[in-house]
Design a protein around this motif. Sequence first.
Motif, PDB file in Angstrom:
ATOM      1  N   HIS A  42       1.009  -1.106   0.194  1.00 47.35           N
ATOM      2  CA  HIS A  42       0.117  -0.030   0.110  1.00 47.35           C
ATOM      3  C   HIS A  42       0.947   1.221   0.230  1.00 47.35           C
ATOM      4  O   HIS A  42       1.745   1.280   0.835  1.00 47.35           O
ATOM      5  N   LEU A  43       0.913   2.047  -0.946  1.00 50.24           N
ATOM      6  CA  LEU A  43       1.610   3.289  -0.873  1.00 50.24           C
ATOM      7  C   LEU A  43       0.957   4.326  -0.054  1.00 50.24           C
ATOM      8  O   LEU A  43      -0.086   4.675   0.082  1.00 50.24           O
ATOM      9  N   VAL A  44       1.910   4.947   0.662  1.00 45.56           N
ATOM     10  CA  VAL A  44       1.758   6.213   1.471  1.00 45.56           C
ATOM     11  C   VAL A  44       2.432   7.324   0.913  1.00 45.56           C
ATOM     12  O   VAL A  44       3.800   7.368   0.813  1.00 45.56           O
ATOM     13  N   ALA A  45       1.442   8.616   0.703  1.00 48.19           N
ATOM     14  CA  ALA A  45       2.383   9.815   0.048  1.00 48.19           C
ATOM     15  C   ALA A  45       2.848  10.585   1.382  1.00 48.19           C
ATOM     16  O   ALA A  45       2.100  11.557   1.846  1.00 48.19           O
ATOM     17  N   LEU A  46       3.882   9.823   1.929  1.00 49.08           N
ATOM     18  CA  LEU A  46       4.630  11.151   3.055  1.00 49.08           C
ATOM     19  C   LEU A  46       6.180  11.064   2.740  1.00 49.08           C
ATOM     20  O   LEU A  46       6.371   9.926   2.007  1.00 49.08           O
ATOM     21  N   ASP A  47       6.883  12.077   3.182  1.00 47.60           N
ATOM     22  CA  ASP A  47       8.072  12.254   3.293  1.00 47.60           C
ATOM     23  C   ASP A  47       8.716  11.291   4.124  1.00 47.60           C
ATOM     24  O   ASP A  47       8.675  11.558   5.491  1.00 47.60           O
ATOM     25  N   PRO A  48       9.680  10.242   3.650  1.00 45.01           N
ATOM     26  CA  PRO A  48      10.370   9.153   4.419  1.00 45.01           C
ATOM     27  C   PRO A  48      11.127   9.804   5.317  1.00 45.01           C
ATOM     28  O   PRO A  48      11.637   9.356   6.441  1.00 45.01           O
ATOM     29  N   SER A  49      11.789  11.140   5.110  1.00 43.36           N
ATOM     30  CA  SER A  49      12.893  11.916   5.904  1.00 43.36           C
ATOM     31  C   SER A  49      12.265  12.623   6.811  1.00 43.36           C
ATOM     32  O   SER A  49      12.908  13.466   7.344  1.00 43.36           O
ATOM     33  N   ASP A  50      10.751  12.670   7.005  1.00 39.32           N
ATOM     34  CA  ASP A  50      10.174  13.750   7.883  1.00 39.32           C
ATOM     35  C   ASP A  50       9.780  12.788   9.191  1.00 39.32           C
ATOM     36  O   ASP A  50       8.780  12.069   9.262  1.00 39.32           O
ATOM     37  N   PRO A  51      10.379  13.004  10.177  1.00 36.42           N
ATOM     38  CA  PRO A  51      10.426  12.178  11.597  1.00 36.42           C
ATOM     39  C   PRO A  51       8.860  12.162  11.995  1.00 36.42           C
ATOM     40  O   PRO A  51       8.343  11.444  12.474  1.00 36.42           O
ATOM     41  N   VAL A  52       8.423  13.511  11.945  1.00 32.47           N
ATOM     42  CA  VAL A  52       6.895  13.690  12.622  1.00 32.47           C
ATOM     43  C   VAL A  52       5.778  12.917  11.742  1.00 32.47           C
ATOM     44  O   VAL A  52       5.077  12.273  12.157  1.00 32.47           O
ATOM     45  N   ALA A  53       5.996  13.120  10.434  1.00 30.78           N
ATOM     46  CA  ALA A  53       4.918  12.620   9.598  1.00 30.78           C
ATOM     47  C   ALA A  53       5.156  11.088   9.576  1.00 30.78           C
ATOM     48  O   ALA A  53       4.186  10.287   9.656  1.00 30.78           O
TER      49      ALA A  53
END
Length: 423
Positions: A42-53
């Motif tokens: 399942h693809l997730v549209a988030l920045d993998p380098s954003d610790p909070v997200a």
Amino acid sequence: MRILVLGSGAREHALILALRSEDADHAIFAAPGNAGIAADAHLVALDPSDPVAVTEFAGTESIGLVIVGPEAPLIAGVADALRTRGIPVFGPGKAAAQLEGSKAFAKRVIDAAGVPTGRAIRAHTLAEVADALDELGAPHVVKADGLAAGKGVLVTDDRAAALAHAETYLTGAPVLVEEFLSGPEVSLFFLSDGDSVLPLSPAQDYKRLRDGDAGPNTGGMGAYSPLPWLSERFGGEEEFVDLVTRDIARPVIRQLDEEGTPFIGLLYAGLILTDEGVKVIEFNARFGDPETQVVLPRLVDPLSELLLAAASGHLEDRPRPAFAEATAVTVVLASEGYPEAPVTGRTLSGLEEAGAVDGVHLAHAATVRDGAYLVASGGRVLSVVGLGTTFHEARTRAYDAIGRIGLEGAQYRTDIADRVLET
């Protein structure tokens, strides 16, 4: 298990395919993934380098294990944020990830641990670089201190080229000028829980763009595993792995632990077999690409159990991972202009035919969907992986499959695993 894999390349696709091969009904998420990964997670549209997200998503979705694929999220401290929330994560914290994020940091740790490596001089100015080049002599080895997407290293006999390369990366950060080491190179992965280490099976990759190790350095154009020729010098793969575990991996993990920066994740040892013995070229803090594509398909143990044991601090309870006697060869399909200026947006064809070749699967690196078509969105587009009972069989399958893929201006090497064709 509910698993989140961070990253969007062929390495991450290989990890997901290994998880999918287990006899378990995992719910696998990939952030951000790619068009090929979409078929397996399942693809997730988030920045993998954003610790909070990343942390918020993992908490909301009750993720039981986060696997960090690329180096950038590690350097950004994503693993630290997850651990603070009590979420198991396979990947070192920001401090320990400097083993890859800073060549100077890595050299200091290597020296402190008493691990064999080449001599290195840290240079802050072009004049210091020039002095170091003259002191160590040619061939010259110049490395950017920080992350450089696999393009920060130059090995050349041309002093002017070495100086120009150094100048490119002397922008507020030092460079390392290193002693040139000669011999075959080996990649060996270790799982670490901060205290214990378990080795995987070694692989050899191909860094240069063109056949015969010609052309510019790249992020990797192919790989194969296992390495039967290790028996010529070490008596066998197991003996070689034992030596590296004892003399290199354990001392480095112990040193980091003593410094208060325990390394929990994948320790990638880039090794060179010199006449004086096995020496470290570099360490990385995550699975290597394209070596992961040939190591994991041979892994017998469930990958999820191994990575969760490392993330939870329980590797000492597990035996050394077992590997099938199968052989694996991967060939990377790259876009025209890679690595300097890859041409993107071109349509791919023949992927179904390639994937239908017996013993072959595809690990997507840079593909996006455009209506009914897949198009190349980066330099290294995908890895074609061939498995077989012999290297001849695995290699034949990989090249049969890649020959069925259409991509205008495509590049790939035709000599991957040539060295082991007789086995």
